[in-house]
Design a protein around this motif. Structure first.
Motif, short mmCIF file in Angstrom:
data_model
loop_
_atom_site.label_atom_id
_atom_site.label_comp_id
_atom_site.label_asym_id
_atom_site.label_seq_id
_atom_site.Cartn_x
_atom_site.Cartn_y
_atom_site.Cartn_z
N UNK A 887 -6.59 3.36 7.03
CA UNK A 887 -7.65 2.29 7.28
C UNK A 887 -6.96 0.89 7.43
N UNK A 888 -5.51 0.57 6.96
CA UNK A 888 -5.29 -0.73 6.96
C UNK A 888 -4.01 -0.96 7.89
N UNK A 896 -12.45 2.26 11.31
CA UNK A 896 -13.35 2.96 10.47
C UNK A 896 -13.01 4.44 10.58
N UNK A 897 -11.65 5.00 11.20
CA UNK A 897 -11.52 6.37 11.36
C UNK A 897 -10.09 6.48 10.38
N UNK A 898 -10.01 7.88 10.06
CA UNK A 898 -9.02 8.45 9.14
C UNK A 898 -8.58 9.85 9.48
N UNK A 899 -8.41 10.14 10.78
CA UNK A 899 -7.95 11.54 11.28
C UNK A 899 -6.45 11.48 11.22
N UNK A 900 -6.02 12.75 11.83
CA UNK A 900 -4.72 12.85 11.78
C UNK A 900 -3.86 12.03 12.74
N UNK A 906 3.09 7.25 9.27
CA UNK A 906 3.00 7.15 7.77
C UNK A 906 4.39 7.40 7.40
N UNK A 907 5.04 8.16 7.44
CA UNK A 907 6.28 8.74 6.68
C UNK A 907 7.38 7.38 6.79
N UNK A 908 7.37 6.76 7.93
CA UNK A 908 8.29 5.45 8.15
C UNK A 908 7.73 4.50 7.27
N UNK A 909 6.19 4.41 7.24
CA UNK A 909 5.83 3.16 6.52
C UNK A 909 6.11 3.36 5.15
N UNK A 910 6.15 4.67 4.34
CA UNK A 910 6.06 4.73 3.10
C UNK A 910 7.65 4.92 2.55
N UNK A 963 -1.86 -2.98 -2.41
CA UNK A 963 -3.07 -2.56 -1.75
C UNK A 963 -3.30 -1.18 -2.28
N UNK A 964 -2.28 -0.50 -1.99
CA UNK A 964 -2.09 0.90 -2.80
C UNK A 964 -2.55 0.84 -4.03
N UNK A 965 -1.81 0.00 -4.90
CA UNK A 965 -2.05 0.19 -6.36
C UNK A 965 -3.58 -0.44 -6.60
N UNK A 966 -4.26 -1.24 -5.71
CA UNK A 966 -5.80 -1.42 -6.24
C UNK A 966 -6.45 -0.64 -5.71
#
Length: 1039
Positions: A887-888, A896-900, A906-910, A963-966
């Motif tokens: 979402x962010x 407003x979408x959260x599909x695949x 995501x892996x690189x961002x984490x 953001x993740x913690x909140x």
């Protein structure tokens, strides 16, 4: 209006039998007339009003063809009164020229009537077999259906009514038959080992001691006091060891009556009257349509076959506390069977617990003699063998134990419902409630197991479409930092592809839904169990059984016998424990509990050190399989070692809990059990789940980052999670512990008694030969069985409660837990049943109103499960980080979408970047990573949200981390409040008592008052008549 006695019914039966065999030459009309007169005579023997008979006949025949023809005949026969007389109707049917008897059997007051088939002639308009069945049912239910009939002592089923179906006779016939063949019965009683040598006195209890025991004087005093209480005694020496002596005890009627009144034993005094509420025509039509539809469906396979097995229902009578002054109110056909075997044993045990064996305040009770070795064992007898050469379907059950084995403990009936009434009758209400709760819990696990399996299969089907696992498997160019000091090498992220896929099976989009479902399921399970328990308590007559009826423990009575106070309920003096003494004992006990919990935490700390040390050892292992999977090997071995420590500490906890509970000096047995249960549960729950809590909430959370690792005692680097996350470690922990513990418990529950009993039989065969075992009396067979656990049902309950905790507390991390629990419980029910029936001595029957403190523990686990699952989803799993990215920060940010498709990148961002030159000296790996690209590596990646090394604040937290913690904290708050609101709403909407049960209880209370008044009035009238006969009547006498 008087109820017909058995003689009038027998006369009517004989008339029917005489008419059934009609001599040759008798006309068809004569036969019909004879049948009609027979039915009329039989109906006349039942002294009803004609209107009630016709009403009941119509109700019994219903809307069947026979019923419709019968109603038509009623309309055709018109007399002067508004309601046609029974005589006219029956004679009108009997005089029908088309009348012919219909084949069938009618069981009238346990007298079998076989109607002869008349081959000639067509069928009658009305089958007399159905009418006669209706009349005999009306005769049987005279006190049930008509409130205005006089309440008289209706025959209630004796305790042996389940045995040998088809041979049931009235009590008077049993008495005459016993008198005719008394010698044969006595010889049979002698041979089965359930009676004294005279074949008359039934053995109620067995004491076992050795002649070589040094406690001879105490035993002699104890046995002398036993005789003084009125118990009869007989001794037998063992057939295989002359040093072993069996003391057989029998309680005569006078002793049973005296102590049954003291113990408030409830006994039957009237048959129950069921209130049938008025049904509306519309609902009745719907029920009839449903019943017609059910005829096309197969019979319920899980129900016990009541056609081939004896009736499994309990005595259908009202009960009241036994009183010798009001003995005329109770249903007593035979004083020998009025108190069943379980009740007799309970009364004898109550007596033995209060008999002195030596002068002194603590020298009292059988338990102390068992502790100091005066007696080796004490137990009630089983009711014979649990096996028979003949089939139970053709020859009936030999005894109640045989019946339980065939319809409950046999593996062939694993899919059928439990005969709880029979379990309660044989083992008592306390054991019956345990199996009722276990069956209810197992049944409620079916929807939970189905949804959990659906969540797992959802993960399997969506595995190929999971963007996160795809990126992990394709990340061959991402090099991860070592997970331990020196010996751990660099590794590609793609090497954890398998673990990423396995993680998706348990951590997918359906996980949150399943966590909410399980929290609601736990509440629904407990609320509906309260309703089920209320029904069982009513059926088993436990509604009015309260704590004040419990006996004071002999140890408490002996300890505080000098201090007494008046009981506010009974008004009698009883021992009293001072408040200061009680508080001091509780403080010492609480200190002991706290110390043992610290021991558990220390054991977990040792496991943590083991994981930290061995991960480096496995990383330097010679075998490539272990070296490449060092973290999995560390987790697996740590779980196994943790399981061994758990089993060892449980032995210590049991002894400490027993010591602390005895130190507290609880007043009653239930207080002792509750105190001991709470301590053992706290110990074992912390012992079993402490390492799981560590993995779920602490593993990999406080490790620091490369170049600045947090260390234990400034020496050992704390363990990190796998590159695919920590959830795989939690799944392994739960799966291994759950499977190993359940397997070990099942072995110890059944395997150990089987081995012990086999070893005992083997020694007997070696020393005395196999031919002598056949002649062993029942007391010697039972002595060779294993005794029940000293703490009763504690181990059984504890095993299931801990399993309930595993099923609910961390279910978000392991959705297959309910399925494993269901499979285990299906086996557990039959294992426990087999153990109780075949491998254990018969436990003492005891009463209980519910499952005790275990219900409060279940509620506490349900509340804890909501909190833990919220933290597991928010902290342990990657659900929240993935949601925040979608979402962010992802491609779909702001849409407003959260599909695949929104999870791309995501892996690189984490993953964060670390410069290898920033490693500490003691953390720098031996390899430089040149095997990946041919040149030494400059950077590696690690799981965290931190700035790169070339930023203004190297390795500081990024905005995405906050953001993740909140989001995690917000999810925990929302999830908990939402689920708790749903739980409380469900608790409020589901009443504790079903409405029909509440109405039945109110009506029963009203009817019991009426019955007691009528019975007392009848007694006074009889006394008045007797005084008149003796010439002692007075003019002012009432009534």
């Amino acid at each position: 209006m008087m109820k017909p006695d058995s003689s009038s019914i027998v006369e009517g039966t004989q008339m029917w039998d005489q008419r059934s065999f009609i001599q040759e030459g008798e006309s068809q009309s004569d036969r019909a007339q004879g049948k009609g007169q027979t039915v009329l005579a039989l109906a006349s023997s039942v002294d009803f009003t004609q209107q009630k008979i016709l009403k009941h006949l119509r109700g019994k025949l219903g809307r069947s063809q026979c019923g419709q023809r019968f109603n038509k005949k009623v309309e055709d026969v018109k007399l002067h009164s508004e309601v046609p007389s029974l005589e006219a109707i029956l004679c009108g049917i009997a005089n029908s020229p088309t009348f012919s008897c219909y084949q069938g059997g009618v069981d009238l007051q346990n007298h079998q009537l076989d109607m002869q088939i008349l081959p000639d002639g067509p069928k009658s308009d009305v089958d007399f077999s159905e009418i006669l069945n209706a009349i005999q049912e009306m005769a049987k239910d005279v006190n049930i259906l008509f409130d205005e009939l006089e309440a008289v002592n209706s025959p209630c089923k004796d305790d042996d009514s389940l045995l040998h179906p088809g041979n049931l006779t009235s009590t008077s016939e049993d008495t005459s038959r016993l008198e005719a063949g008394g010698e044969t019965v006595r010889e049979r009683n002698k041979s089965n080992g359930l009676y004294f040598r005279d074949g008359k006195c039934r053995i109620d209890y067995i004491l076992v001691y050795r002649k070589s025991s040094p406690q001879t004087e105490k035993r002699e005093v104890f046995e002398r006091n036993i005789r003084a209480e009125g118990l009869q005694m007989e001794k037998e020496s063992s057939l295989i060891n002359s040093d072993i002596i069996f003391v057989k005890l029998h309680a005569p009627w006078e002793v049973l009556g005296r102590y049954a009144e003291q113990m408030n034993v409830r006994m039957p005094f009237r048959r129950k009257i069921y209130y049938l509420p008025r049904r509306y025509k519309f609902m009745s039509r719907i029920d009839k349509q449903i019943s017609r539809f059910r005829r096309w469906l197969p019979k319920k396979p899980m129900r016990l076959d009541k056609e081939t097995l004896p009736d499994l229902e309990e005595n259908d009578c009202y009960t009241a506390p036994f009183s010798q002054q009001r003995i005329h109110h109770f249903i007593i056909h035979n004083k020998d069977t009025f108190f069943n075997n379980a009740t007799r044993s309970r009364i004898v045990h109550h007596i033995l617990q209060r008999i002195k064996y030596e002068e002194g305040k603590n020298k009292i009770g059988l338990n102390r003699l068992l502790t100091n070795g005066s007696y080796e064992a004490a137990f009630p007898l089983h009711e014979g063998s649990y096996r028979s050469k003949n089939s139970i379907k053709t020859h009936g059950a030999v005894n109640h134990r045989h019946l339980l084995y065939e319809c409950w403990a046999s593996w062939g009936v694993w899919y059928k419902y439990q005969p709880l009434d029979l379990v309660r009758r044989y083992f008592g209400e306390k054991i019956g409630l345990y199996f009722a709760w276990l069956g209810w819990y197992t049944g409620m696990l079916f929807p939970a197991a189905f949804i959990g399996l659906f969540v797992f299969l959802y993960g399997v089907t969506t595995l190929d479409h999971c963007q996160v696992s795809k990126e992990v498997c394709q990340a061959t160019d991402i090099i991860m930092c070592p997970v331990c000091d020196k010996y751990c090498p660099f590794m590609r992220l793609s090497d954890s592809c398998v673990y990423a896929k396995v993680t998706h099976l348990f951590d997918n989009g359906a996980t949150v839904f399943f966590a909410v479902f399980m929290a609601v399921w736990a509440t629904v399970f407990l609320e509906f169990w309260k309703r089920r328990r209320a029904v069982i308590a009513y059926d088993w007559d436990l509604i009015d059984w309260e704590e004040e009826e419990e006996e004071i423990r002999p140890q408490f009575e002996a300890k505080y016998s000098k201090k007494e106070r008046m009981n506010p309920i009974s008004g009698k003096p009883e021992p009293y424990q001072a408040f200061t003494d009680k508080c001091s004992r509780l403080i010492v006990s609480a200190s002991g509990i706290f110390f043992m919990i610290c021991v558990v935490i220390a054991a977990v700390f040792g496991i943590v050190i083991y994981r930290v040390v061995t991960v480096s050892t496995f990383a330097a292992f010679k075998w490539a399989l272990i070296r490449n999977n060092s973290q999995v090997a560390t987790t697996g071995t740590a779980v196994c070692i943790n399981f061994c420590i758990i089993m060892l500490l449980n032995v210590l906890y049991e002894k400490v809990a027993l010591l602390l509970t005895n130190l507290e000096q609880p007043r009653t047995e239930s207080e002792w059990e509750n105190s001991f249960t709470l301590k053992m549960f706290l110990f074992q729950f912390v012992n079993l789940n402490s390492s799981t809590f560590y993995i779920a909430f602490f593993l990999g959370r406080f490790t620091g980052h490369p170049g600045a690792y947090l260390r234990l005692i400034n020496r050992w680097r704390l363990e990190e999670c796998h590159p695919s996350g920590c959830l795989i470690d939690l799944c392994m922990q739960m799966g291994i512990i759950m499977v190993l513990k359940q397997t070990w418990n099942n072995f110890m529950e059944l395997g150990y008694p089987l081995i012990q009993n086999w070893w005992t039989r083997r020694k007997v065969r070696q020393e005395h030969g196999t031919e002598r075992k056949i002649n062993f009396p029942q007391w010697e067979k039972d002595y060779n069985l294993q005794p029940m656990n000293a703490y009763g049902l504690f181990d059984e309950y504890l095993e299931m409660i801990l399993q309930f905790g595993f099923t609910t507390i961390f279910v978000a991390a392991f959705p297959l837990a309910p399925l494993l629990a269901l499979l285990n419980n299906i086996i557990e029910i039959r294992l426990d049943a087999y153990k109780f029936v075949t491998q254990w001595r018969r436990p003492l029957a005891s009463r209980a109103k519910d499952i005790g403190i275990w219900y409060g523990i279940l509620e506490g686990i349900g509340i804890l499960s909501v909190i833990t699952n919220a933290f597991v989803i928010a902290i342990t799993s990657d659900f929240i980080p993935r949601l925040v990215y979608a979402y962010k920060y992802g491609p779909c940010a702001g849409q407003g979408e959260a599909g695949q498709k929104c999870m791309v990148g995501y892996v690189n961002a984490s993953l964060s970047v670390f410069r290898i030159s920033d490693f500490e000296n003691r953390s720098e790996p031996e390899s430089d990573g040149s095997e990946f690209s041919g040149t030494p590596l400059k950077y590696c990646r690690y799981r965290d949200y931190r700035d790169p090394p070339h930023s203004l604040a190297p390795y500081g937290y990024t905005l995405q981390f906050w953001h993740v913690l909140a989001a995690r904290l917000a999810f925990i708050i929302v999830f908990e409040h939402l689920v708790f609101c749903i739980k409380h709403l469900i608790s409020y909407l589901i009443p504790d008592l079903p409405k029909d049960l509440r109405d039945r209880m109110r009506r029963e209370k009203y009817l019991i008052q009426e019955m007691m008044y009528e019975a007392e009035l009848e007694r006074l009238q009889k006394e008045r008549k007797e005084r008149k006969k003796n010439g002692k009547a007075h003019h002012n006498e009432w009534p």
